[in-house]
Enzyme design. Structure first.
Site, PDB file in Angstrom:
ATOM      1  N   GLU A 204     -15.888   7.427 -41.464  1.00 42.69           N
ATOM      2  CA  GLU A 204     -16.866   7.041 -40.445  1.00 42.69           C
ATOM      3  C   GLU A 204     -18.307   7.116 -40.939  1.00 42.69           C
ATOM      4  O   GLU A 204     -19.242   7.027 -40.147  1.00 42.69           O
ATOM      5  CB  GLU A 204     -16.684   7.914 -39.200  1.00 42.69           C
ATOM      6  CG  GLU A 204     -15.344   7.692 -38.516  1.00 42.69           C
ATOM      7  CD  GLU A 204     -15.211   8.473 -37.227  1.00 42.69           C
ATOM      8  OE1 GLU A 204     -16.185   9.158 -36.841  1.00 42.69           O
ATOM      9  OE2 GLU A 204     -14.146   8.407 -36.598  1.00 42.69           O
ATOM     10  N   ASP A 240     -16.257  17.276 -32.427  1.00 43.62           N
ATOM     11  CA  ASP A 240     -14.914  16.809 -32.080  1.00 43.62           C
ATOM     12  C   ASP A 240     -13.976  17.674 -32.903  1.00 43.62           C
ATOM     13  O   ASP A 240     -13.870  17.512 -34.121  1.00 43.62           O
ATOM     14  CB  ASP A 240     -14.748  15.330 -32.423  1.00 43.62           C
ATOM     15  CG  ASP A 240     -13.326  14.823 -32.173  1.00 43.62           C
ATOM     16  OD1 ASP A 240     -12.467  15.621 -31.725  1.00 43.62           O
ATOM     17  OD2 ASP A 240     -13.064  13.633 -32.434  1.00 43.62           O
ATOM     18  N   GLU A 283     -15.416  17.869 -27.849  1.00 45.32           N
ATOM     19  CA  GLU A 283     -14.281  16.961 -27.668  1.00 45.32           C
ATOM     20  C   GLU A 283     -13.004  17.575 -28.243  1.00 45.32           C
ATOM     21  O   GLU A 283     -13.016  18.148 -29.329  1.00 45.32           O
ATOM     22  CB  GLU A 283     -14.582  15.636 -28.366  1.00 45.32           C
ATOM     23  CG  GLU A 283     -13.490  14.579 -28.243  1.00 45.32           C
ATOM     24  CD  GLU A 283     -13.851  13.301 -28.981  1.00 45.32           C
ATOM     25  OE1 GLU A 283     -12.934  12.603 -29.447  1.00 45.32           O
ATOM     26  OE2 GLU A 283     -15.064  12.999 -29.108  1.00 45.32           O
ATOM     27  N   LYS A 334     -10.775   4.454 -25.570  1.00 44.48           N
ATOM     28  CA  LYS A 334     -10.481   3.640 -26.752  1.00 44.48           C
ATOM     29  C   LYS A 334      -9.479   2.579 -26.307  1.00 44.48           C
ATOM     30  O   LYS A 334      -8.289   2.882 -26.164  1.00 44.48           O
ATOM     31  CB  LYS A 334      -9.885   4.493 -27.871  1.00 44.48           C
ATOM     32  CG  LYS A 334     -10.813   5.558 -28.429  1.00 44.48           C
ATOM     33  CD  LYS A 334     -10.089   6.431 -29.455  1.00 44.48           C
ATOM     34  CE  LYS A 334     -11.019   7.461 -30.077  1.00 44.48           C
ATOM     35  NZ  LYS A 334     -10.294   8.407 -30.971  1.00 44.48           N
ATOM     36  N   LYS A 385     -19.522   6.143 -28.739  1.00 39.01           N
ATOM     37  CA  LYS A 385     -19.280   6.913 -29.961  1.00 39.01           C
ATOM     38  C   LYS A 385     -18.850   5.922 -31.038  1.00 39.01           C
ATOM     39  O   LYS A 385     -17.710   5.460 -31.044  1.00 39.01           O
ATOM     40  CB  LYS A 385     -18.194   7.961 -29.708  1.00 39.01           C
ATOM     41  CG  LYS A 385     -17.954   8.914 -30.864  1.00 39.01           C
ATOM     42  CD  LYS A 385     -16.792   9.839 -30.532  1.00 39.01           C
ATOM     43  CE  LYS A 385     -16.558  10.816 -31.673  1.00 39.01           C
ATOM     44  NZ  LYS A 385     -15.296  11.578 -31.472  1.00 39.01           N
TER      45      LYS A 385
END
Length: 419
Positions: A204, A240, A283, A334, A385
């Site tokens: 990411e 997260d 998260e 998602k 996000k």
């Protein structure tokens, strides 16, 4: 306008994993006008046990065959200007809750491409097609700055993501710029504690130093304070945990730190992190079946965003289950987890029913498509996000900036107050 042809092909995510891209040709039977739209499915590295099946048995080639045999013949002739007509047909063709026949990748790529076609046919932006004429709120960008866990091949901190988010930016450009500056500034602090670090990044685009979770939080806090002071924008930090990937059925195993924590110890560990580092966003702090621990943490930290991803997997029924006991203040959405935009919209509605904030999210193996930015605005999400660095990440962020310019004075941006 109606779908006149449908194609599918194998393409790649930003991580190099194979996925599918669906291409639709739509035609106006009166004017003869023709449009072509495309969309590809993203792919996650850490997937919840309750997500739809990404590919049917047999992998990507079976997915292609299922599209050509089952999907394409059924969607040709559908009117793309009727929202979710294609999504309904996908559910009808597959006939299973987890898209076991055609695969979730085929389903979401087709759903996205059909929505793009519907918007183009009507001459409106995708966010307006999804959310209506009054969709004008832009989400706050939540960005991954330091990476660990599965996204970093297990070589960094055990916690999967260390995140930054501007809380009161005046506009979307400033919001994105704030995260970019934090990401750049963090490198300076990493090099002070890990002089051998060569600048590696994960799936990411987050930095991947070999440091502990607490060191990562200290670094992120310092960089966030520095940038916040310079730009005059309040910045929150968060994590997260992706705790399901740490859970072995009895304990949470932090391999790199050489620590095992039972459920109670995990709760106290997370609570201590929130208090010590003033985390505004947490998260998946517990495994995906531990609704009660989520509810207890949320009750203890009512002003923080306690968010479920693997806990909910964009599933309306699981969101309702959590909502009834106050398990979270935020829900990760998602669309690929559930298979279609229709189902994702139902998940958003379930979250709103229980007063939860909506965080529309990318996947670690994402694509260059900018669809997610429009989905976030169309769904009225408070947060998006979608990373900070990397082409498939900035594609979404730059599109949000364009949407902000297009909306002009009518654009608003979420403001989050903590404490």
């Amino acid at each position: 306008m109606q779908i006149s042809d449908a194609w599918i092909r194998k393409v790649f995510t930003g991580r190099g994993d194979v996925t599918v891209e669906v291409e639709l040709t739509v035609e106006d039977s009166v004017t003869g006008d023709v449009l072509v739209t495309r969309a590809a499915a993203p792919a996650g590295a850490s997937r919840g046990a309750h997500e739809v099946l990404y590919f049917p048995e047999g992998g990507v080639d079976a997915a292609l065959a299922a599209f050509e045999k089952l999907v394409a013949p059924e969607i040709v002739g559908l009117d793309v200007t009727e929202p979710y007509s294609t999504d309904g047909k996908l559910e009808e063709v597959d006939g299973t809750q987890r898209f076991e026949k055609i695969g979730g990748a085929v389903a979401i790529a087709t759903s996205f491409a059909a929505a793009e076609a519907g918007a183009a046919s009507l001459g409106v932006p995708l966010y307006s097609f999804i959310g209506g004429a009054y969709a004008r709120r832009l989400p706050l960008p939540l960005g991954n700055v330091i990476g660990g866990g599965k996204h970093s091949r297990g070589l960094g901190p055990d916690i999967q993501e260390f995140l930054a988010m501007p809380l009161n930016p005046p506009d979307i450009y400033t919001a994105v710029y704030t995260n970019v500056e934090i990401h750049k500034r963090v490198l300076k602090y990493i090099l002070k504690v890990d002089t051998s670090f060569t600048g590696g990044k994960n799936d990411e685009g987050a930095w991947t130093p070999r440091i502990s979770s607490t060191t990562a939080l200290k670094i992120l806090r310092e960089a966030a304070r520095e940038v916040s002071g310079e730009l005059g924008v309040e910045v929150g930090i968060g994590v997260d945990v992706a705790a399901s990937s740490l859970w072995n059925g009895e304990k949470y195993v932090y391999k790199n730190e050489g620590v095992e924590r039972d459920p109670r110890e995990q709760f106290e560990f997370i609570a201590k992190l929130i208090e010590e580092y003033d985390l505004v966003y947490v998260e998946d702090p517990f495994h995906e079946e531990d609704f009660q621990s989520f509810a207890e943490l949320r009750d203890r930290f009512k002003d923080r965003l306690i968010v479920g991803d693997d806990l909910f997997v964009t599933n309306p029924e699981r969101i309702k289950k959590g909502g009834k006991i106050g398990a979270a203040t935020g829900v990760i959405i998602k669309p690929d987890q559930i298979g279609t935009l229709l189902r994702a919209h139902q998940a958003v509605s379930a979250a709103r029913e229980f007063g939860m904030r909506v965080i529309v999210s990318h996947r670690s193996g994402d694509t260059e498509y900018k669809t997610l930015a429009h989905i976030a605005v169309g769904f009225g999400a408070e947060v998006i996000k979608t990373g900070i660095m990397g082409g498939e990440r900035t594609a979404k962020l730059n599109e949000l900036i364009r949407i902000g310019d297009y909306l002009g004075k009518w654009a608003t941006i979420t403001q989050i107050r903590i404490h």
